[in-house]
Design a protein around this motif. Structure first.
Motif, PDB file in Angstrom:
ATOM      1  N   HIS A   1      51.056  17.338 -16.303  1.00 42.60           N
ATOM      2  CA  HIS A   1      50.497  18.691 -16.441  1.00 42.60           C
ATOM      3  C   HIS A   1      51.548  19.666 -16.963  1.00 42.60           C
ATOM      4  N   GLU A   2      51.078  20.687 -17.649  1.00 42.40           N
ATOM      5  CA  GLU A   2      51.952  21.736 -18.159  1.00 42.40           C
ATOM      6  C   GLU A   2      51.855  23.005 -17.318  1.00 42.40           C
ATOM      7  N   GLY A   3      51.227  22.919 -16.165  1.00 39.76           N
ATOM      8  CA  GLY A   3      51.101  24.056 -15.261  1.00 39.76           C
ATOM      9  C   GLY A   3      51.060  23.567 -13.825  1.00 39.76           C
ATOM     10  N   SER A   4      51.073  24.495 -12.884  1.00 39.42           N
ATOM     11  CA  SER A   4      51.090  24.139 -11.467  1.00 39.42           C
ATOM     12  C   SER A   4      49.835  23.364 -11.063  1.00 39.42           C
ATOM     13  N   ILE A   5      50.005  22.411 -10.163  1.00 46.92           N
ATOM     14  CA  ILE A   5      48.890  21.604  -9.674  1.00 46.92           C
ATOM     15  C   ILE A   5      48.097  22.441  -8.676  1.00 46.92           C
ATOM     16  N   ALA A   6      46.793  22.563  -8.905  1.00 52.55           N
ATOM     17  CA  ALA A   6      45.949  23.386  -8.035  1.00 52.55           C
ATOM     18  C   ALA A   6      45.114  22.550  -7.082  1.00 52.55           C
ATOM     19  N   CYS A   7      44.781  21.298  -7.454  1.00 54.04           N
ATOM     20  CA  CYS A   7      43.908  20.487  -6.614  1.00 54.04           C
ATOM     21  C   CYS A   7      44.107  19.007  -6.930  1.00 54.04           C
ATOM     22  N   LEU A   8      43.828  18.176  -5.925  1.00 57.11           N
ATOM     23  CA  LEU A   8      43.897  16.722  -6.060  1.00 57.11           C
ATOM     24  C   LEU A   8      42.658  16.103  -5.426  1.00 57.11           C
ATOM     25  N   TRP A   9      42.280  14.918  -5.927  1.00 54.16           N
ATOM     26  CA  TRP A   9      41.217  14.133  -5.292  1.00 54.16           C
ATOM     27  C   TRP A   9      41.590  12.660  -5.393  1.00 54.16           C
ATOM     28  N   TRP A  10      41.531  11.979  -4.256  1.00 56.05           N
ATOM     29  CA  TRP A  10      41.897  10.561  -4.196  1.00 56.05           C
ATOM     30  C   TRP A  10      40.660   9.723  -3.911  1.00 56.05           C
ATOM     31  N   ASP A  11      40.431   8.725  -4.767  1.00 56.92           N
ATOM     32  CA  ASP A  11      39.349   7.767  -4.537  1.00 56.92           C
ATOM     33  C   ASP A  11      39.977   6.461  -4.058  1.00 56.92           C
ATOM     34  N   PRO A  12      39.857   6.146  -2.756  1.00 55.14           N
ATOM     35  CA  PRO A  12      40.531   4.963  -2.220  1.00 55.14           C
ATOM     36  C   PRO A  12      39.900   3.643  -2.648  1.00 55.14           C
ATOM     37  N   ILE A  13      38.669   3.679  -3.148  1.00 47.84           N
ATOM     38  CA  ILE A  13      37.990   2.442  -3.528  1.00 47.84           C
ATOM     39  C   ILE A  13      38.495   1.946  -4.883  1.00 47.84           C
ATOM     40  N   GLN A  14      38.453   2.815  -5.883  1.00 47.24           N
ATOM     41  CA  GLN A  14      38.972   2.447  -7.201  1.00 47.24           C
ATOM     42  C   GLN A  14      40.456   2.747  -7.345  1.00 47.24           C
ATOM     43  N   ARG A  15      41.035   3.388  -6.329  1.00 47.67           N
ATOM     44  CA  ARG A  15      42.450   3.767  -6.315  1.00 47.67           C
ATOM     45  C   ARG A  15      42.798   4.619  -7.537  1.00 47.67           C
TER      46      ARG A  15
ATOM     47  N   ASP B   1      39.638  27.928 -17.806  1.00 48.24           N
ATOM     48  CA  ASP B   1      40.521  28.579 -16.846  1.00 48.24           C
ATOM     49  C   ASP B   1      41.053  27.524 -15.879  1.00 48.24           C
ATOM     50  N   ARG B   2      41.877  27.980 -14.954  1.00 53.13           N
ATOM     51  CA  ARG B   2      42.555  27.124 -13.975  1.00 53.13           C
ATOM     52  C   ARG B   2      41.566  26.230 -13.221  1.00 53.13           C
ATOM     53  N   VAL B   3      41.823  24.940 -13.194  1.00 54.86           N
ATOM     54  CA  VAL B   3      40.964  23.999 -12.452  1.00 54.86           C
ATOM     55  C   VAL B   3      41.367  24.058 -10.981  1.00 54.86           C
ATOM     56  N   GLN B   4      40.427  24.472 -10.120  1.00 54.55           N
ATOM     57  CA  GLN B   4      40.738  24.779  -8.734  1.00 54.55           C
ATOM     58  C   GLN B   4      40.233  23.742  -7.729  1.00 54.55           C
ATOM     59  N   ALA B   5      39.247  22.916  -8.117  1.00 55.75           N
ATOM     60  CA  ALA B   5      38.660  21.994  -7.143  1.00 55.75           C
ATOM     61  C   ALA B   5      38.098  20.777  -7.854  1.00 55.75           C
ATOM     62  N   LEU B   6      38.155  19.622  -7.162  1.00 52.09           N
ATOM     63  CA  LEU B   6      37.701  18.351  -7.721  1.00 52.09           C
ATOM     64  C   LEU B   6      36.960  17.547  -6.669  1.00 52.09           C
ATOM     65  N   CYS B   7      36.013  16.731  -7.122  1.00 50.94           N
ATOM     66  CA  CYS B   7      35.357  15.752  -6.249  1.00 50.94           C
ATOM     67  C   CYS B   7      34.857  14.605  -7.122  1.00 50.94           C
ATOM     68  N   TYR B   8      35.308  13.394  -6.834  1.00 47.46           N
ATOM     69  CA  TYR B   8      34.865  12.222  -7.585  1.00 47.46           C
ATOM     70  C   TYR B   8      33.761  11.520  -6.812  1.00 47.46           C
ATOM     71  N   LEU B   9      32.612  11.312  -7.478  1.00 45.98           N
ATOM     72  CA  LEU B   9      31.468  10.633  -6.868  1.00 45.98           C
ATOM     73  C   LEU B   9      31.557   9.158  -7.237  1.00 45.98           C
ATOM     74  N   GLN B  10      32.098   8.374  -6.320  1.00 50.22           N
ATOM     75  CA  GLN B  10      32.378   6.973  -6.614  1.00 50.22           C
ATOM     76  C   GLN B  10      31.105   6.193  -6.923  1.00 50.22           C
TER      77      GLN B  10
END
Length: 410
Positions: free
Chosen positions: A198-212, A243-252
């Motif tokens: 990334h070229e800017g500060s990290i605003a959010c993360l999402w971890w999918d433990p199934i597909q890793r 604009d700034r990406v603030q939230a994530l959710c991965y639907l496995q």
């Protein structure tokens, strides 16, 4: 009333079900209560509130608790009905909510940080409360004793956190744009790797433990998918927000990624397609198409008696090119470029019309979004932000009907 799940075309829009207003300052976190018509919110106005849906269809606060300091982060564990609230003063406070969600009892205060808490995760298996803060550290504390188990410091503010409950790996994003993968132990930790892209500060993360898979959103308006299980590092760059990406959710279950930005943009990315990784940018002293020198190539400019040109890069092939050889723009969704980006003339000619077909849908939340969470089993999403408004959405028109299987995230 839970949203009904219907099979509808994926071009449909999210349906706004309810709007909750009442906080006096920015709402920093909002969480849907699983299997209940309720929402838990935390705010800079120093209150944590539990809102239950009444027979009238309106949400009213059944719990209204005032804290000593502005609330900056929150985690809720439904099976044990424990709420952890991070504060601007660095403390994390634990509460237990009654079965009818009408009473909240104070349990413990954890002196986790010396500055604002940015993220909290609770692990029931280890009885740890893990948190990040503006004191540039991640800490993990024992919820039985209340004692500090360990800390790890970074060079920048730690801004967001994800955790793999099986392996005890923690992912920490920071303001430098770096993501650190840590292995947490009872009283120590080890750095596994760092991820830079990334070229800017990290605003959010999402971890999918199934597909890793790890997804990160940042102030550079982009999302990166990292293949942690395949040890490939950065695998995909997604650019579709303004604009700034603030939230994530991965639907496995449906292989879709939902991302929200601070301007209210809601994007749903189709990840169930074969995508191409964006190339690394190549370095050259002259245009790799016409061989004209770039402006720093003094020798070639002198030898050819020509003025140097400005360097650009083709987003499709990564070659260093001049403006004349990259005069075209094109979207290329298979590589994550939903916007039109610079491509060299030969790459532009190679892109077919069907290659420009979008692999994401974009929607307008019509309010500032600084935090989002989803109840995947019911296809519901809640968003909140600095405009003090909390919105509850039915996402099933966008993400499809297969969520009715009852899959539920950690």
């Amino acid at each position: 009333m839970a949203a009904e799940i219907h099979s509808r075309p994926q071009s449909s829009r999210p349906v706004l079900l309810s709007k909750i207003e009442g906080h006096q300052d920015a709402v920093t976190a909002a969480l849907l209560i699983p299997k209940e018509d309720g929402v838990i919110t935390a705010s800079e106005d120093r209150t944590i509130r539990v809102w239950l849906k009444r027979d009238s269809g309106q949400y009213w606060p059944s719990i209204y608790h005032t804290m000593a300091s502005p609330c900056s982060a929150m985690a809720y564990h439904h099976d044990s009905r424990r709420i952890f609230v991070g504060q601007d003063n660095g403390a994390v406070m634990e509460f237990h909510v009654s079965e009818d969600f009408n009473k909240m009892n104070f349990i413990k205060t954890y002196p986790a940080h010396q500055n604002r808490v940015t993220a909290i995760i609770f692990s029931l298996a280890t009885e740890w409360v893990i948190s990040t803060g503006h004191d540039k550290c991640v800490s993990w504390m024992c919820t039985r004793s209340g004692n500090m188990l360990g800390r790890h410091f970074f060079s920048s503010w730690a801004s967001c956190l994800q955790y793999d409950f099986d392996t005890q790996y923690a992912f920490v994003g920071d303001y430098s744009g770096q993501i650190t993968l840590l292995k947490l132990e009872q009283s120590t930790c080890s750095v596994i790797t760092t991820l830079k892209g990334h070229e800017g500060s990290i605003a959010c993360l999402w971890w999918d433990p199934i597909q890793r898979l790890l997804f990160s959103g940042a102030s550079d308006n982009s999302v990166i998918m990292w293949d942690i299980g395949g040890r490939k590092g950065r695998t995909l760059l997604l650019q579709g927000h303004h604009d700034r990406v603030q939230a994530l959710c991965y639907l496995q279950l449906t292989r879709q990624l939902v991302s929200c930005s601070s301007d209210g943009g809601i994007a749903v990315w189709n990840m169930d397609v074969s995508r191409e990784e964006a190339p690394q940018w190549l370095e050259s002293d002259s245009c790799q198409k016409c061989e004209q020198p770039f402006f720093w190539n003094i020798k070639q400019m002198w030898d050819t008696k020509t003025l140097g040109l400005r360097q650009h890069h083709c987003r499709k092939c990564g070659q260093a090119v001049c403006g004349k050889c990259s005069s075209k723009r094109s979207s290329y969704p298979v590589m994550g470029f939903e916007f039109q980006v610079r491509v060299c003339d030969s790459c532009y000619d190679s892109i077919k019309d069907e290659d420009r077909t979008s692999l994401a849908t974009f929607h307008e939340g019509k309010h500032n979004i600084s935090h989002m969470s989803m109840d995947v089993a019911r296809g519901l999403m809640v968003t909140c932000g600095t405009d003090r408004v909390v919105k509850i959405w039915d996402m099933t028109p966008v993400v499809g009907c297969s969520l009715a299987t009852g899959f539920s995230p950690h």
